[in-house]
Design a protein around this motif. Structure first.
Motif, PDB file in Angstrom:
ATOM      1  N   LEU A 189     -10.480  39.099 -32.879  1.00 22.65           N
ATOM      2  CA  LEU A 189      -9.768  38.737 -31.672  1.00 22.65           C
ATOM      3  C   LEU A 189      -9.504  37.238 -31.605  1.00 22.65           C
ATOM      4  CD1 LEU A 189      -8.543  40.018 -29.172  1.00 22.65           C
ATOM      5  CD2 LEU A 189     -10.727  39.679 -27.989  1.00 22.65           C
ATOM      6  N   THR A 190     -10.455  36.430 -32.082  1.00 27.80           N
ATOM      7  CA  THR A 190     -10.258  34.979 -32.088  1.00 27.80           C
ATOM      8  C   THR A 190      -9.113  34.599 -33.027  1.00 27.80           C
ATOM      9  OG1 THR A 190     -12.615  34.611 -31.640  1.00 27.80           O
ATOM     10  CG2 THR A 190     -11.359  32.742 -32.490  1.00 27.80           C
ATOM     11  N   HIS A 191      -9.076  35.241 -34.193  1.00 26.88           N
ATOM     12  CA  HIS A 191      -7.987  34.999 -35.139  1.00 26.88           C
ATOM     13  C   HIS A 191      -6.648  35.390 -34.519  1.00 26.88           C
ATOM     14  CE1 HIS A 191      -5.216  36.525 -38.317  1.00 26.88           C
ATOM     15  NE2 HIS A 191      -5.512  35.367 -38.872  1.00 26.88           N
ATOM     16  N   SER A 192      -6.616  36.522 -33.840  1.00 34.56           N
ATOM     17  CA  SER A 192      -5.377  36.980 -33.197  1.00 34.56           C
ATOM     18  C   SER A 192      -4.943  36.001 -32.117  1.00 34.56           C
ATOM     19  CB  SER A 192      -5.589  38.372 -32.600  1.00 34.56           C
ATOM     20  OG  SER A 192      -4.431  38.818 -31.924  1.00 34.56           O
ATOM     21  N   TYR A 193      -5.915  35.491 -31.345  1.00 36.57           N
ATOM     22  CA  TYR A 193      -5.605  34.545 -30.275  1.00 36.57           C
ATOM     23  C   TYR A 193      -4.983  33.276 -30.834  1.00 36.57           C
ATOM     24  CZ  TYR A 193      -6.369  30.930 -26.738  1.00 36.57           C
ATOM     25  OH  TYR A 193      -6.193  29.882 -25.869  1.00 36.57           O
ATOM     26  N   PHE A 194      -5.610  32.663 -31.836  1.00 31.62           N
ATOM     27  CA  PHE A 194      -5.099  31.406 -32.368  1.00 31.62           C
ATOM     28  C   PHE A 194      -3.794  31.599 -33.137  1.00 31.62           C
ATOM     29  CE2 PHE A 194      -9.438  29.700 -31.667  1.00 31.62           C
ATOM     30  CZ  PHE A 194      -9.073  28.563 -30.975  1.00 31.62           C
ATOM     31  N   ARG A 195      -3.648  32.734 -33.793  1.00 30.71           N
ATOM     32  CA  ARG A 195      -2.388  33.011 -34.488  1.00 30.71           C
ATOM     33  C   ARG A 195      -1.253  33.109 -33.479  1.00 30.71           C
ATOM     34  NH1 ARG A 195      -2.205  38.413 -37.976  1.00 30.71           N
ATOM     35  NH2 ARG A 195      -2.661  39.244 -35.888  1.00 30.71           N
ATOM     36  N   ARG A 196      -1.517  33.773 -32.361  1.00 31.63           N
ATOM     37  CA  ARG A 196      -0.499  33.894 -31.308  1.00 31.63           C
ATOM     38  C   ARG A 196      -0.179  32.542 -30.685  1.00 31.63           C
ATOM     39  NH1 ARG A 196      -3.114  36.862 -26.983  1.00 31.63           N
ATOM     40  NH2 ARG A 196      -3.508  34.813 -26.046  1.00 31.63           N
ATOM     41  N   GLU A 197      -1.198  31.678 -30.557  1.00 30.25           N
ATOM     42  CA  GLU A 197      -1.019  30.360 -29.942  1.00 30.25           C
ATOM     43  C   GLU A 197      -0.626  29.294 -30.954  1.00 30.25           C
ATOM     44  OE1 GLU A 197      -1.196  29.987 -26.562  1.00 30.25           O
ATOM     45  OE2 GLU A 197      -1.328  32.176 -26.694  1.00 30.25           O
ATOM     46  N   LYS A 198      -0.251  29.721 -32.160  1.00 32.68           N
ATOM     47  CA  LYS A 198       0.168  28.806 -33.231  1.00 32.68           C
ATOM     48  C   LYS A 198      -0.925  27.779 -33.552  1.00 32.68           C
ATOM     49  CE  LYS A 198       5.014  29.349 -31.858  1.00 32.68           C
ATOM     50  NZ  LYS A 198       5.183  30.546 -32.671  1.00 32.68           N
ATOM     51  N   TRP A 199      -2.184  28.276 -33.534  1.00 33.25           N
ATOM     52  CA  TRP A 199      -3.357  27.500 -33.941  1.00 33.25           C
ATOM     53  C   TRP A 199      -3.571  26.266 -33.075  1.00 33.25           C
ATOM     54  CZ3 TRP A 199      -5.804  30.814 -36.845  1.00 33.25           C
ATOM     55  CH2 TRP A 199      -5.057  31.729 -37.574  1.00 33.25           C
ATOM     56  N   GLN A 200      -3.270  26.405 -31.783  1.00 33.81           N
ATOM     57  CA  GLN A 200      -3.480  25.318 -30.835  1.00 33.81           C
ATOM     58  C   GLN A 200      -4.468  25.736 -29.748  1.00 33.81           C
ATOM     59  OE1 GLN A 200       0.197  23.007 -29.659  1.00 33.81           O
ATOM     60  NE2 GLN A 200       1.192  24.795 -30.551  1.00 33.81           N
ATOM     61  N   PHE A 201      -5.182  24.754 -29.224  1.00 32.60           N
ATOM     62  CA  PHE A 201      -6.083  24.968 -28.100  1.00 32.60           C
ATOM     63  C   PHE A 201      -5.334  24.655 -26.802  1.00 32.60           C
ATOM     64  CE2 PHE A 201      -9.117  24.407 -31.496  1.00 32.60           C
ATOM     65  CZ  PHE A 201     -10.236  25.141 -31.122  1.00 32.60           C
ATOM     66  N   GLY A 202      -5.309  25.630 -25.897  1.00 27.30           N
ATOM     67  CA  GLY A 202      -4.773  25.373 -24.558  1.00 27.30           C
ATOM     68  C   GLY A 202      -3.307  25.048 -24.486  1.00 27.30           C
ATOM     69  N   ALA A 203      -2.502  25.552 -25.424  1.00 24.44           N
ATOM     70  CA  ALA A 203      -1.064  25.274 -25.386  1.00 24.44           C
ATOM     71  C   ALA A 203      -0.412  25.897 -24.150  1.00 24.44           C
ATOM     72  CB  ALA A 203      -0.396  25.802 -26.653  1.00 24.44           C
ATOM     73  N   ARG A 204      -0.991  27.004 -23.679  1.00 22.55           N
ATOM     74  CA  ARG A 204      -0.438  27.666 -22.495  1.00 22.55           C
ATOM     75  C   ARG A 204      -1.514  28.571 -21.920  1.00 22.55           C
ATOM     76  NH1 ARG A 204       3.400  32.373 -25.246  1.00 22.55           N
ATOM     77  NH2 ARG A 204       1.808  33.127 -26.712  1.00 22.55           N
ATOM     78  N   GLU A 205      -1.337  28.954 -20.657  1.00 21.70           N
ATOM     79  CA  GLU A 205      -2.251  29.911 -20.059  1.00 21.70           C
ATOM     80  C   GLU A 205      -1.616  31.300 -20.084  1.00 21.70           C
ATOM     81  OE1 GLU A 205      -3.075  28.887 -15.984  1.00 21.70           O
ATOM     82  OE2 GLU A 205      -1.007  29.196 -15.329  1.00 21.70           O
ATOM     83  N   ASP A 206      -2.418  32.302 -19.868  1.00 15.62           N
ATOM     84  CA  ASP A 206      -1.949  33.688 -19.853  1.00 15.62           C
ATOM     85  C   ASP A 206      -0.781  33.837 -18.876  1.00 15.62           C
ATOM     86  OD1 ASP A 206      -1.924  36.587 -18.890  1.00 15.62           O
ATOM     87  OD2 ASP A 206      -3.419  36.713 -20.494  1.00 15.62           O
ATOM     88  N   TRP A 207       0.268  34.555 -19.295  1.00 14.50           N
ATOM     89  CA  TRP A 207       1.459  34.704 -18.457  1.00 14.50           C
ATOM     90  C   TRP A 207       1.141  35.355 -17.117  1.00 14.50           C
ATOM     91  CZ3 TRP A 207       2.882  39.635 -16.983  1.00 14.50           C
ATOM     92  CH2 TRP A 207       2.404  40.695 -17.757  1.00 14.50           C
ATOM     93  N   ARG A 208       0.094  36.188 -17.079  1.00 12.29           N
ATOM     94  CA  ARG A 208      -0.280  36.818 -15.807  1.00 12.29           C
ATOM     95  C   ARG A 208      -0.808  35.775 -14.827  1.00 12.29           C
ATOM     96  NH1 ARG A 208      -3.784  41.158 -19.017  1.00 12.29           N
ATOM     97  NH2 ARG A 208      -3.994  39.237 -20.219  1.00 12.29           N
ATOM     98  N   PHE A 209      -1.560  34.804 -15.335  1.00  8.17           N
ATOM     99  CA  PHE A 209      -2.044  33.728 -14.462  1.00  8.17           C
ATOM    100  C   PHE A 209      -0.877  32.858 -13.986  1.00  8.17           C
ATOM    101  CE2 PHE A 209      -6.118  33.820 -17.258  1.00  8.17           C
ATOM    102  CZ  PHE A 209      -6.489  35.025 -16.692  1.00  8.17           C
ATOM    103  N   SER A 210       0.068  32.619 -14.881  1.00  5.60           N
ATOM    104  CA  SER A 210       1.244  31.814 -14.505  1.00  5.60           C
ATOM    105  C   SER A 210       2.049  32.518 -13.417  1.00  5.60           C
ATOM    106  CB  SER A 210       2.132  31.574 -15.733  1.00  5.60           C
ATOM    107  OG  SER A 210       1.426  30.839 -16.723  1.00  5.60           O
ATOM    108  N   ASP A 211       2.173  33.854 -13.534  1.00  7.59           N
ATOM    109  CA  ASP A 211       2.882  34.610 -12.495  1.00  7.59           C
ATOM    110  C   ASP A 211       2.140  34.531 -11.163  1.00  7.59           C
ATOM    111  OD1 ASP A 211       4.799  35.266 -14.309  1.00  7.59           O
ATOM    112  OD2 ASP A 211       4.214  37.371 -14.529  1.00  7.59           O
TER     113      ASP A 211
END
Length: 329
Positions: free
Chosen positions: A127-149
């Motif tokens: 899951l950690t690998h999936s998270y960073f792969r989705r975030e283009k290997w960045q920390f805190g680039a964006r928050e979950d879209w549900r929180f943004s909504d």
């Protein structure tokens, strides 16, 4: 362009440091408790350490409340982004399983404990690998879209509402679904066939989730390239596991948590299914939100409507003929 890249790199480094420092208060406190316990008899401990010894599950919840709910919330307010809770969803179960395994009051079968710890690490790495792969290997680039909504929905009240919507609710979900990790370290019983069944369910879930996330990542990456080239986007992913389920990644994740429930049930803690059940119900609601979001995207709305008519929601199953569906109606 160079200035923008430098700023992004600086933000990434800052967020990485914040993420690494965030759990240290709990870790230092727990290590201090273990050190005091190892140098004193249980009946001669100070009131604080004696309480920590007698209430391992309650202590875990208090530490979660103080370190995650309060500290992460304050960091989120300062950064105007509640990104860190998503990252720690992949880490907290690992911290919890080790917390339960080394608590002085623990009691367990060494083989079962080692198996569950190994499985939890496998799940976390995936899951950690999936998270960073989705975030283009960045920390805190964006928050979950549900929180943004929700940020837009609550407006000026978001600063306090986020404590309940993002953090306190996460404690209920995470501590609930992680209860089997406590059960495994609360009873010493010989390993049996049900432990193997539970392990197989867990591994199957992790495997399905990994391949589903990989196929989704490849699809999104392909569409990003098409967008850069000014070409038409592929409206829908319906290949691989996604040919048999609209949300195979969710299905795999649920298999993992229900596999842990089998471990708990085998140790006569069957009531702990409630955590996985609440999580499944929550994910059912998230599924509705995700599909509504898909249908709002004009370029894919029609294709996704057809996809909904022919493909199972969660459990992988054979595709239904769209022609047959239209004939029935």
């Amino acid at each position: 362009m160079a200035s923008l890249s430098s700023k992004t790199h600086g933000n990434n480094l800052r967020n990485a440091v914040v993420a690494l420092l965030a759990p240290l208060p709990t870790i230092f406190f727990y290590l201090s408790f273990l050190r005091h316990y190892s140098t004193a008899e249980a009946d001669s401990l100070s009131p604080l350490w004696a309480w920590c010894y007698s209430h391992p599950l309650l202590l875990a919840n208090i530490l979660f409340f103080l370190n995650v709910n309060l500290l992460f919330w304050l960091v989120g307010l300062l950064q105007s982004s509640h990104w860190m809770i998503d990252l720690y969803w992949t880490v907290i179960p690992v911290l919890l399983v080790h917390y339960f395994a080394i608590h002085p009051l623990t009691e367990y079968n060494a083989w079962r404990s080692s198996l569950v710890i190994f499985l939890t690490w496998v799940w976390s790495v995936r899951l950690t690998h999936s998270y960073f792969r989705r975030e283009k290997w960045q920390f805190g680039a964006r928050e979950d879209w549900r929180f943004s909504d929700m940020r837009l929905q609550y407006g000026k009240n978001w600063w306090w509402a986020s404590f309940f919507a993002v953090y306190l609710s996460q404690q209920v979900f995470l501590m609930g679904i992680c209860l089997p990790l406590y059960a495994v370290h609360s009873k010493d019983r010989q390993l049996n066939i049900w432990d193997l069944v539970a392990a197989l369910v867990c591994l199957t879930g992790v495997t399905i989730a990994y391949f589903a996330d990989t196929q989704l990542h490849n699809f999104v990456s392909r569409n990003e390239k098409l967008k850069q080239l000014g070409q038409a986007l592929v409206p829908n992913l319906d290949e691989g596991l996604w040919h048999y389920s609209r949300h195979p990644n969710y299905f795999g994740e649920q298999l993992w948590w229900w596999g842990l429930v089998i471990f708990a049930w085998n140790l006569e803690y069957g009531w702990m299914f409630i955590g996985a059940l609440i999580n499944s119900l929550c994910l059912a609601y998230v599924t509705i939100l995700v599909e509504e979001r898909m249908l709002k995207q004009q370029y894919r709305a029609e294709a996704y409507k057809n996809y909904q008519k022919t493909t199972s929601v969660w459990v992988p199953w054979f595709n239904t003929s769209l022609a047959g569906k239209e004939k029935e109606t």
